[in-house]
Design a protein around this motif. Structure first.
Motif, PDB file in Angstrom:
ATOM      1  N   ALA A  51       0.810  -1.220   0.000  1.00 54.20           N
ATOM      2  CA  ALA A  51       0.000   0.000   0.000  1.00 54.20           C
ATOM      3  C   ALA A  51       0.842   1.267   0.000  1.00 54.20           C
ATOM      4  CB  ALA A  51      -0.929  -0.005   1.213  1.00 54.20           C
ATOM      5  N   ASP A  52       2.167   1.128  -0.141  1.00 56.27           N
ATOM      6  CA  ASP A  52       3.045   2.284  -0.018  1.00 56.27           C
ATOM      7  C   ASP A  52       4.275   2.062  -0.895  1.00 56.27           C
ATOM      8  OD1 ASP A  52       3.974   4.706   0.919  1.00 56.27           O
ATOM      9  OD2 ASP A  52       4.599   3.961   2.874  1.00 56.27           O
ATOM     10  N   SER A  53       5.042   3.100  -1.072  1.00 60.99           N
ATOM     11  CA  SER A  53       6.335   3.020  -1.765  1.00 60.99           C
ATOM     12  C   SER A  53       7.401   3.510  -0.789  1.00 60.99           C
ATOM     13  CB  SER A  53       6.326   3.891  -3.024  1.00 60.99           C
ATOM     14  OG  SER A  53       5.359   3.446  -3.932  1.00 60.99           O
ATOM     15  N   PRO A  54       7.764   2.673   0.161  1.00 59.38           N
ATOM     16  CA  PRO A  54       8.678   3.105   1.226  1.00 59.38           C
ATOM     17  C   PRO A  54      10.126   3.181   0.770  1.00 59.38           C
ATOM     18  CG  PRO A  54       8.188   0.795   1.473  1.00 59.38           C
ATOM     19  CD  PRO A  54       7.361   1.279   0.307  1.00 59.38           C
ATOM     20  N   THR A  55      10.923   3.840   1.571  1.00 58.34           N
ATOM     21  CA  THR A  55      12.374   3.831   1.386  1.00 58.34           C
ATOM     22  C   THR A  55      12.948   2.638   2.133  1.00 58.34           C
ATOM     23  OG1 THR A  55      12.780   5.166   3.359  1.00 58.34           O
ATOM     24  CG2 THR A  55      12.447   6.365   1.266  1.00 58.34           C
ATOM     25  N   ILE A  56      14.179   2.298   1.817  1.00 59.55           N
ATOM     26  CA  ILE A  56      14.865   1.211   2.532  1.00 59.55           C
ATOM     27  C   ILE A  56      14.926   1.539   4.020  1.00 59.55           C
ATOM     28  CG2 ILE A  56      17.082   0.021   2.832  1.00 59.55           C
ATOM     29  CD1 ILE A  56      15.673  -0.872   0.296  1.00 59.55           C
ATOM     30  N   GLY A  57      15.227   2.799   4.343  1.00 54.96           N
ATOM     31  CA  GLY A  57      15.336   3.207   5.742  1.00 54.96           C
ATOM     32  C   GLY A  57      14.041   3.027   6.505  1.00 54.96           C
ATOM     33  N   SER A  58      12.929   3.434   5.894  1.00 52.04           N
ATOM     34  CA  SER A  58      11.650   3.292   6.602  1.00 52.04           C
ATOM     35  C   SER A  58      11.251   1.824   6.730  1.00 52.04           C
ATOM     36  CB  SER A  58      10.548   4.106   5.922  1.00 52.04           C
ATOM     37  OG  SER A  58      10.235   3.581   4.647  1.00 52.04           O
ATOM     38  N   THR A  66      18.402  -3.907  10.191  1.00 52.47           N
ATOM     39  CA  THR A  66      19.300  -2.912   9.603  1.00 52.47           C
ATOM     40  C   THR A  66      18.890  -2.587   8.167  1.00 52.47           C
ATOM     41  OG1 THR A  66      20.837  -4.548   8.698  1.00 52.47           O
ATOM     42  CG2 THR A  66      21.234  -3.793  10.982  1.00 52.47           C
ATOM     43  N   GLN A  67      19.324  -1.410   7.713  1.00 55.16           N
ATOM     44  CA  GLN A  67      19.088  -1.037   6.326  1.00 55.16           C
ATOM     45  C   GLN A  67      19.793  -2.014   5.390  1.00 55.16           C
ATOM     46  OE1 GLN A  67      19.721   3.077   5.307  1.00 55.16           O
ATOM     47  NE2 GLN A  67      18.672   3.809   7.139  1.00 55.16           N
ATOM     48  N   GLN A  68      20.944  -2.503   5.804  1.00 53.55           N
ATOM     49  CA  GLN A  68      21.688  -3.465   4.997  1.00 53.55           C
ATOM     50  C   GLN A  68      20.864  -4.745   4.783  1.00 53.55           C
ATOM     51  OE1 GLN A  68      25.372  -4.764   6.749  1.00 53.55           O
ATOM     52  NE2 GLN A  68      26.101  -5.687   4.849  1.00 53.55           N
ATOM     53  N   ALA A  69      20.209  -5.214   5.835  1.00 49.62           N
ATOM     54  CA  ALA A  69      19.396  -6.437   5.724  1.00 49.62           C
ATOM     55  C   ALA A  69      18.232  -6.219   4.762  1.00 49.62           C
ATOM     56  CB  ALA A  69      18.875  -6.853   7.100  1.00 49.62           C
ATOM     57  N   VAL A  70      17.560  -5.066   4.879  1.00 48.04           N
ATOM     58  CA  VAL A  70      16.436  -4.779   3.987  1.00 48.04           C
ATOM     59  C   VAL A  70      16.932  -4.606   2.559  1.00 48.04           C
ATOM     60  CG1 VAL A  70      14.606  -3.130   3.423  1.00 48.04           C
ATOM     61  CG2 VAL A  70      14.987  -3.810   5.794  1.00 48.04           C
ATOM     62  N   SER A  71      18.027  -3.905   2.397  1.00 46.75           N
ATOM     63  CA  SER A  71      18.581  -3.679   1.064  1.00 46.75           C
ATOM     64  C   SER A  71      18.908  -5.006   0.378  1.00 46.75           C
ATOM     65  CB  SER A  71      19.827  -2.800   1.157  1.00 46.75           C
ATOM     66  OG  SER A  71      20.260  -2.442  -0.133  1.00 46.75           O
TER      67      SER A  71
END
Length: 157
Positions: A51-58, A66-71
């Protein structure tokens, strides 16, 4: 365990086993639908882009990782064709994650698989027992809302 009755195991064990069985059935259904490359763990990332277009950080903040894990997860999903990273329309330095057409097909197939799993359960128990199970499971989730809030699938719009 084919003759298992509800009083043979404690509730946490029954929940764990039942959840694993249903999850396995859904994953198998997804494979049959042509999504053999998807893993259960992908769902935690995908649910954030429904339902959204989030950033890696969010996304990292929402998932508590971590952002690394999501990335890494987003990169894998991008290689599989389920998401794309696109420029933010307001801040060109930021990149947002969006579902591709294939990603939307995956989400719809997952919803259909879960509906079929629920229908299968409903055929095995009375409507009253199904509603009682819903109430018990909802109470467990309600009592642990802080732990699960960030991993909640948005309802379809």
């Amino acid at each position: 365990m084919t003759d298992l009755t509800s009083d043979e195991l404690d509730l946490p064990t029954l929940l764990t086993l039942a959840g694993g069985v249903v999850s396995s059935q859904i994953v198998e259904r997804m494979r049959q639908e042509g999504f053999a490359d998807v893993r259960t763990s992908h769902g935690y990332v995908l649910q954030l882009v429904v339902a959204d277009s989030p950033t890696i950080g969010s996304m990292a903040e929402s998932l508590g990782v971590t952002q690394q894990a999501v990335s890494k997860s987003v990169g894998e999903l991008q290689r599989l064709g389920y998401v794309d990273r696109v420029a933010d329309p307001v801040d060109a330095r930021a990149r947002r994650v969006e579902l591709t057409a294939r990603g939307r097909e995956l989400i719809e197939a997952g919803r259909a698989a879960r509906q079929d799993a629920e229908a299968s359960i409903a055929r095995e128990v009375s409507p009253e027992d199904l509603m009682a199970a819903r109430r018990v499971l909802a109470a467990i989730l309600r009592d642990n809302a802080a732990q699960i809030a960030r991993r909640r699938m948005p309802l379809p719009g």
